[in-house]
Design an enzyme around this catalytic site. Structure first.
Site, PDB file in Angstrom:
ATOM      1  N   ALA A 203      -8.678   2.738   5.943  1.00 20.26           N
ATOM      2  CA  ALA A 203      -9.694   2.762   4.892  1.00 20.26           C
ATOM      3  C   ALA A 203     -10.244   4.182   4.815  1.00 20.26           C
ATOM      4  O   ALA A 203     -11.053   4.588   5.647  1.00 20.26           O
ATOM      5  CB  ALA A 203     -10.806   1.766   5.198  1.00 20.26           C
ATOM      6  N   VAL A 204      -9.802   4.942   3.810  1.00 23.30           N
ATOM      7  CA  VAL A 204     -10.072   6.382   3.784  1.00 23.30           C
ATOM      8  C   VAL A 204     -11.239   6.777   2.887  1.00 23.30           C
ATOM      9  O   VAL A 204     -11.563   7.960   2.794  1.00 23.30           O
ATOM     10  CB  VAL A 204      -8.817   7.175   3.334  1.00 23.30           C
ATOM     11  CG1 VAL A 204      -7.674   6.943   4.302  1.00 23.30           C
ATOM     12  CG2 VAL A 204      -8.410   6.810   1.909  1.00 23.30           C
TER      13      VAL A 204
ATOM     14  N   GLN B  51      -8.107   8.049  -2.090  1.00 18.08           N
ATOM     15  CA  GLN B  51      -7.434   9.206  -1.491  1.00 18.08           C
ATOM     16  C   GLN B  51      -8.090  10.512  -1.935  1.00 18.08           C
ATOM     17  O   GLN B  51      -8.182  11.469  -1.157  1.00 18.08           O
ATOM     18  CB  GLN B  51      -5.939   9.186  -1.820  1.00 18.08           C
ATOM     19  CG  GLN B  51      -5.197   8.027  -1.177  1.00 18.08           C
ATOM     20  CD  GLN B  51      -3.701   8.262  -1.039  1.00 18.08           C
ATOM     21  OE1 GLN B  51      -3.229   9.405  -0.994  1.00 18.08           O
ATOM     22  NE2 GLN B  51      -2.950   7.183  -0.939  1.00 18.08           N
TER      23      GLN B  51
ATOM     24  N   SER C 207      -6.478   3.209  -5.266  1.00 20.71           N
ATOM     25  CA  SER C 207      -5.957   4.111  -4.233  1.00 20.71           C
ATOM     26  C   SER C 207      -6.141   5.575  -4.616  1.00 20.71           C
ATOM     27  O   SER C 207      -6.434   6.422  -3.772  1.00 20.71           O
ATOM     28  CB  SER C 207      -4.466   3.832  -3.986  1.00 20.71           C
ATOM     29  OG  SER C 207      -4.294   2.620  -3.284  1.00 20.71           O
TER      30      SER C 207
ATOM     31  N   GLU D 103      -8.568   6.895  -6.383  1.00 23.76           N
ATOM     32  CA  GLU D 103      -9.959   7.272  -6.143  1.00 23.76           C
ATOM     33  C   GLU D 103     -10.233   7.438  -4.656  1.00 23.76           C
ATOM     34  O   GLU D 103     -10.882   8.391  -4.224  1.00 23.76           O
ATOM     35  CB  GLU D 103     -10.899   6.219  -6.730  1.00 23.76           C
ATOM     36  CG  GLU D 103     -12.372   6.511  -6.494  1.00 23.76           C
ATOM     37  CD  GLU D 103     -13.280   5.387  -6.965  1.00 23.76           C
ATOM     38  OE1 GLU D 103     -14.492   5.468  -6.703  1.00 23.76           O
ATOM     39  OE2 GLU D 103     -12.770   4.443  -7.583  1.00 23.76           O
TER      40      GLU D 103
ATOM     41  N   PHE E 174       1.396   3.122   7.226  1.00 25.20           N
ATOM     42  CA  PHE E 174       0.117   3.348   7.906  1.00 25.20           C
ATOM     43  C   PHE E 174      -1.028   3.016   6.949  1.00 25.20           C
ATOM     44  O   PHE E 174      -1.078   3.512   5.828  1.00 25.20           O
ATOM     45  CB  PHE E 174       0.028   4.808   8.333  1.00 25.20           C
ATOM     46  CG  PHE E 174      -1.278   5.212   8.967  1.00 25.20           C
ATOM     47  CD1 PHE E 174      -1.528   4.943  10.298  1.00 25.20           C
ATOM     48  CD2 PHE E 174      -2.245   5.881   8.219  1.00 25.20           C
ATOM     49  CE1 PHE E 174      -2.729   5.335  10.887  1.00 25.20           C
ATOM     50  CE2 PHE E 174      -3.434   6.280   8.796  1.00 25.20           C
ATOM     51  CZ  PHE E 174      -3.677   5.999  10.135  1.00 25.20           C
ATOM     52  N   ILE E 175      -1.961   2.171   7.404  1.00 30.98           N
ATOM     53  CA  ILE E 175      -3.103   1.775   6.577  1.00 30.98           C
ATOM     54  C   ILE E 175      -4.393   2.239   7.248  1.00 30.98           C
ATOM     55  O   ILE E 175      -4.627   1.975   8.432  1.00 30.98           O
ATOM     56  CB  ILE E 175      -3.178   0.244   6.384  1.00 30.98           C
ATOM     57  CG1 ILE E 175      -1.859  -0.312   5.860  1.00 30.98           C
ATOM     58  CG2 ILE E 175      -4.337  -0.111   5.447  1.00 30.98           C
ATOM     59  CD1 ILE E 175      -1.537   0.048   4.451  1.00 30.98           C
TER      60      ILE E 175
ATOM     61  N   HIS F  43       0.833  -1.202   0.000  1.00 28.88           N
ATOM     62  CA  HIS F  43       0.000   0.000   0.000  1.00 28.88           C
ATOM     63  C   HIS F  43       0.872   1.258   0.000  1.00 28.88           C
ATOM     64  O   HIS F  43       1.949   1.269   0.595  1.00 28.88           O
ATOM     65  CB  HIS F  43      -0.918   0.017   1.232  1.00 28.88           C
ATOM     66  CG  HIS F  43      -2.000  -1.009   1.192  1.00 28.88           C
ATOM     67  ND1 HIS F  43      -1.753  -2.345   1.387  1.00 28.88           N
ATOM     68  CD2 HIS F  43      -3.330  -0.890   0.962  1.00 28.88           C
ATOM     69  CE1 HIS F  43      -2.888  -3.022   1.285  1.00 28.88           C
ATOM     70  NE2 HIS F  43      -3.855  -2.164   1.026  1.00 28.88           N
ATOM     71  N   PRO F  44       0.391   2.313  -0.625  1.00 28.72           N
ATOM     72  CA  PRO F  44       1.148   3.570  -0.637  1.00 28.72           C
ATOM     73  C   PRO F  44       0.932   4.364   0.649  1.00 28.72           C
ATOM     74  O   PRO F  44      -0.059   4.158   1.364  1.00 28.72           O
ATOM     75  CB  PRO F  44       0.540   4.313  -1.824  1.00 28.72           C
ATOM     76  CG  PRO F  44      -0.896   3.869  -1.824  1.00 28.72           C
ATOM     77  CD  PRO F  44      -0.862   2.411  -1.403  1.00 28.72           C
TER      78      PRO F  44
END
Length: 316
Positions: A148-149, A114, A110, A112, A145-146, A93-94
């Site tokens: 769900a945004v 973010q 990702s 979309e 750091f992950i 993950h970025p």
């Protein structure tokens, strides 16, 4: 042996992942796909990790009857993986608002997500803050750091950073996997058509009199999500305090992921009941705003009320 209608022989491969903007695929269509096509559809829900879809296909001999069942199977593949494989998944993950985003190197998924959280419109000061948080987090835990945004805000994300920096490495490792499963769930909802099983019900109880609230007017609004926004239903409760129609929404065409609002006309109801009310009643209309996350589930959202207070809960 596995029926050919569900699977062809499993072979390792490199599959082109279908973009999230593609129209949703039905579960019945997914059930006819071979392994390469299956991973082409769902391989992107776990970031840069098509092995999750590959192993899900290999481990399951029957078609998935719901997105819920598919997600559970994919999550089981991840949860059963080695710690090294899980760490590889986390680091696939970025950073949030990190170098990959600035260089336009994010996956479509990702990018979309973010953007929905406003991370593509940060001020210089906000970007510096995010950069510091990312660096502090990786320095302490050794992985990214992950969160769900998709439905989060910049404020929510920064507060999550601050709170989680206080955790142990083990707790954060587990939390990252939990967040990854949540991201995968929301991505599945964008690429697959859900099973036609979800519905919404309601029940109103008059706690002042200890009985069902008969003849109370209720409206239902869709605040956000797919489908018509605004008022989508008007109802009156029956002698059991339930909707005469039974279900307010039913099936994938009506019952969609989003934010909804019940409005209960409790002031009119208690006036009709002869309750002792002030000249200006304490409660007139009671709004309940709630979210639907799983369109395949039964959501029961009731109201327990008196002239001076109310409560609710998620039932099923």
């Amino acid at each position: 042996s596995v029926p050919k209608s569900w699977k062809s022989q499993f072979q390792p491969h490199h599959t082109q992942i279908i973009k999230m903007s593609t129209p949703p695929v039905s579960l019945s269509t997914l059930a006819t796909m071979d392994q390469a096509a299956f991973t082409g559809v769902v391989g992107g829900v776990y970031e840069n990790s098509p092995w999750v879809a590959d192993n899900t296909f290999a481990d399951n001999s029957k078609p998935f009857e719901s997105i819920t069942a598919l997600h559970a199977a994919m999550a089981d593949v991840v949860d059963s993986a080695s710690e090294e494989k899980k760490l590889e998944l986390i680091n696939a993950h970025p950073d949030l608002a990190g170098k990959a985003a600035l260089a336009d190197e994010l996956t479509e998924e990702s990018k979309e997500e973010q953007a929905k959280a406003g991370l593509n419109t940060l001020s210089k000061e906000e970007l510096e803050n995010f950069t510091k948080m990312n660096e502090d987090y990786k320095a302490k835990f050794g992985f990214v750091f992950i969160l769900a945004v998709r439905n989060a805000t910049k404020y929510t994300i920064l507060k999550s950073f601050e709170a989680r920096l206080k955790n142990t490495r083990m707790k954060e490792f587990e939390e990252c996997i939990t967040q990854i499963h949540k991201i995968a769930w929301m991505r599945l909802l964008t690429i697959l058509e859900p099973a036609d099983t979800g519905f919404l019900t309601c029940h109103v109880l008059d706690t002042a009199s200890g009985k069902p609230a008969n003849d109370m007017a209720i409206t239902l609004k869709r605040i956000s999500g797919s489908g018509q926004l605004g008022v989508i239903g008007s109802f009156v409760t029956n002698a059991d305090g339930r909707l005469t129609s039974g279900r307010a929404l039913s099936g994938r065409q009506e019952f969609t992921v989003g934010v909804y609002e019940w409005t209960f006309e409790v002031g009119d109801y208690f006036a009709k009941e002869g309750a002792k009310l002030a000249g200006t009643p304490f409660l007139t209309s009671v709004p309940l705003v709630f979210g639907i996350d799983n369109p395949e589930d039964h959501y029961h959202v009731p109201l327990l009320c008196s002239p001076y207070g109310y409560s609710t809960y998620r039932g099923s």
